[in-house]
Design a protein around this motif. Structure first.
Motif, PDB file in Angstrom:
ATOM      1  N   ASP A 189       0.834  -1.205   0.000  1.00  0.00           N
ATOM      2  CA  ASP A 189       0.000   0.000   0.000  1.00  0.00           C
ATOM      3  C   ASP A 189       0.866   1.250   0.000  1.00  0.00           C
ATOM      4  O   ASP A 189       0.500   2.276  -0.591  1.00  0.00           O
ATOM      5  N   ALA A 190       2.007   1.173   0.674  1.00  0.00           N
ATOM      6  CA  ALA A 190       2.908   2.326   0.725  1.00  0.00           C
ATOM      7  C   ALA A 190       3.385   2.704  -0.674  1.00  0.00           C
ATOM      8  O   ALA A 190       3.419   3.883  -1.039  1.00  0.00           O
ATOM      9  N   VAL A 191       3.729   1.709  -1.470  1.00  0.00           N
ATOM     10  CA  VAL A 191       4.208   1.968  -2.829  1.00  0.00           C
ATOM     11  C   VAL A 191       3.116   2.618  -3.673  1.00  0.00           C
ATOM     12  O   VAL A 191       3.333   3.653  -4.309  1.00  0.00           O
ATOM     13  N   ALA A 225      10.160  -1.628  -0.052  1.00  0.00           N
ATOM     14  CA  ALA A 225       9.168  -0.670  -0.551  1.00  0.00           C
ATOM     15  C   ALA A 225       9.863   0.627  -0.959  1.00  0.00           C
ATOM     16  O   ALA A 225       9.524   1.244  -1.965  1.00  0.00           O
ATOM     17  N   THR A 226      10.867   1.021  -0.179  1.00  0.00           N
ATOM     18  CA  THR A 226      11.627   2.235  -0.485  1.00  0.00           C
ATOM     19  C   THR A 226      12.321   2.120  -1.836  1.00  0.00           C
ATOM     20  O   THR A 226      12.296   3.055  -2.643  1.00  0.00           O
ATOM     21  N   ARG A 264      11.624   4.764  -4.790  1.00  0.00           N
ATOM     22  CA  ARG A 264      12.708   5.615  -5.274  1.00  0.00           C
ATOM     23  C   ARG A 264      13.038   5.318  -6.736  1.00  0.00           C
ATOM     24  O   ARG A 264      13.426   6.222  -7.482  1.00  0.00           O
ATOM     25  N   SER A 265      12.856   4.071  -7.150  1.00  0.00           N
ATOM     26  CA  SER A 265      13.092   3.721  -8.543  1.00  0.00           C
ATOM     27  C   SER A 265      12.045   4.369  -9.445  1.00  0.00           C
ATOM     28  O   SER A 265      12.358   4.831 -10.541  1.00  0.00           O
ATOM     29  N   ALA A 266      10.803   4.426  -8.953  1.00  0.00           N
ATOM     30  CA  ALA A 266       9.712   5.012  -9.740  1.00  0.00           C
ATOM     31  C   ALA A 266       9.723   6.528  -9.699  1.00  0.00           C
ATOM     32  O   ALA A 266       9.369   7.183 -10.685  1.00  0.00           O
ATOM     33  N   ASP A 267      10.116   7.106  -8.561  1.00  0.00           N
ATOM     34  CA  ASP A 267      10.125   8.568  -8.422  1.00  0.00           C
ATOM     35  C   ASP A 267      11.268   8.977  -7.503  1.00  0.00           C
ATOM     36  O   ASP A 267      11.104   9.038  -6.280  1.00  0.00           O
ATOM     37  N   PRO A 268      12.442   9.300  -8.047  1.00  0.00           N
ATOM     38  CA  PRO A 268      13.602   9.669  -7.230  1.00  0.00           C
ATOM     39  C   PRO A 268      13.398  10.953  -6.421  1.00  0.00           C
ATOM     40  O   PRO A 268      14.172  11.229  -5.503  1.00  0.00           O
TER      41      PRO A 268
END
Length: 322
Positions: free
Chosen positions: A140-142, A167-168, A172-176
């Motif tokens: 859910d966090a992602v 999850a981090t 971070r990979s999707a939105d740095p």
């Protein structure tokens, strides 16, 4: 013209959203649907549905109506996100924020324990930050992070299913641009290294005081790295760098250590009695030798090599550079 009545919805997060919307509507002078539609750039049917339908509206429709009524978009975004999660708790900034707290930061809170999650929401809101939502597990966090795009995420490490650092890494990979603080009861050297490797901007201990949470959020929002006291790398991870990497000279190691301890380029220059340009020249050499361009990566290198000796409270309150 008749005043539009608020829809009847059960008590809870959705009810708080409805009450807040009706309050803004009345404060705006109870304009007609046609006026709201024109100001918001939506159809009259959409404007009427947002104000009267007991079902939760879509965010674009609600955002348009709130904008037309002159409401706080950030506040309603947080209320709307909370309304989509039955167990979520949202804290709105107090009428008189903590003196000298500074600008607010949009924060997502991820914690599986309901009581601690609520305590975090209240603590974060008390310092004037906007809680854009809460989640109780990594998956859910992602999804919520990519939907709400917070500036900072307070991410518990031990989550059911997907761990906080995993999850981090996805977020971070999707939105740095999204920055993450891993929360843990035990801020060990191993966890700090794992957090930095996942793309997080540091670790926050669960026993920190409320003002420590605020300082960490603001530091991370500025791009600093928050390393808690006592998180120096343990012997098993404090190994020499790879043989192919160039060895750092004593002054370069000292600059790297000060970076990892949270000092800014200007502060490092003051401590070493050199110019800021000289400090940045040393940093350029360190980056070339380690292959790490980001400040968070340099902190990780310092931890792995056993150089860092974090100061109490983690990062300094001043904005970092470079």
């Amino acid at each position: 013209m008749a005043v539009i009545g608020r829809p009847d919805v059960p008590e809870g997060a959705h009810r708080r959203l409805v009450d807040a919307l009706h309050e803004v509507y009345l404060r705006a002078g109870a304009p007609g649907v046609r006026t709201i539609a024109q100001r918001g750039g939506v159809s009259r049917d959409t404007a009427h549905r947002v104000l009267t339908n007991p079902a939760l509206p879509t965010w674009p429709a609600l955002e348009a109506v709130v904008a037309a009524l002159g409401g706080d978009i950030g506040r309603f975004r947080a209320l709307w996100v909370a309304a989509r999660q039955p167990d979520a708790v949202v804290a709105e900034p107090p009428a008189e924020p903590v003196a000298g707290a500074g600008p607010s930061v949009r924060v997502l809170i991820v914690e599986d324990h309901p009581l601690y999650r609520q305590a975090l929401v209240q603590a974060v809101g008390a310092f004037g930050h906007v809680v854009v939502g809460t989640a109780a597990n990594g998956e859910d966090a992602v999804s919520l992070a990519l939907e709400t795009r917070p500036e900072v995420i307070l991410m518990d490490h031990f989550l059911p299913g997907l761990l906080g650092i995993d999850a981090t890494a996805r977020i971070r990979s999707a939105d740095p641009a999204i920055r993450v603080l891993i929360i843990s009861a035990g801020a060990t050297g191993e966890l700090t290294l794992a957090a930095l490797r996942s793309g997080a901007h540091g670790v926050l201990s669960k026993d920190v005081e409320a003002d420590g949470i605020d300082r960490a959020i603001r530091a991370v929002a500025r791009g600093e790295v928050h390393v808690p006291a006592g998180a120096a790398a343990p012997p098993e991870v404090a190994e020499p760098r790879e043989a192919g990497e160039q060895e750092l000279k004593p002054r370069e190691r000292r600059v790297l250590q000060l970076v990892a301890e949270g000092y800014t380029d200007v502060q490092i220059a003051e401590r070493l009695a050199v110019s800021v340009r000289t400090v940045r020249s040393y940093l350029d050499r360190v980056r070339d030798k380690t292959g790490e361009r980001r400040r968070a990566g340099l902190v990780r290198v310092a931890l792995e090599s056993g150089l860092v000796r974090p100061r109490p409270g983690g990062a300094t309150p001043d904005a970092s550079s470079g």
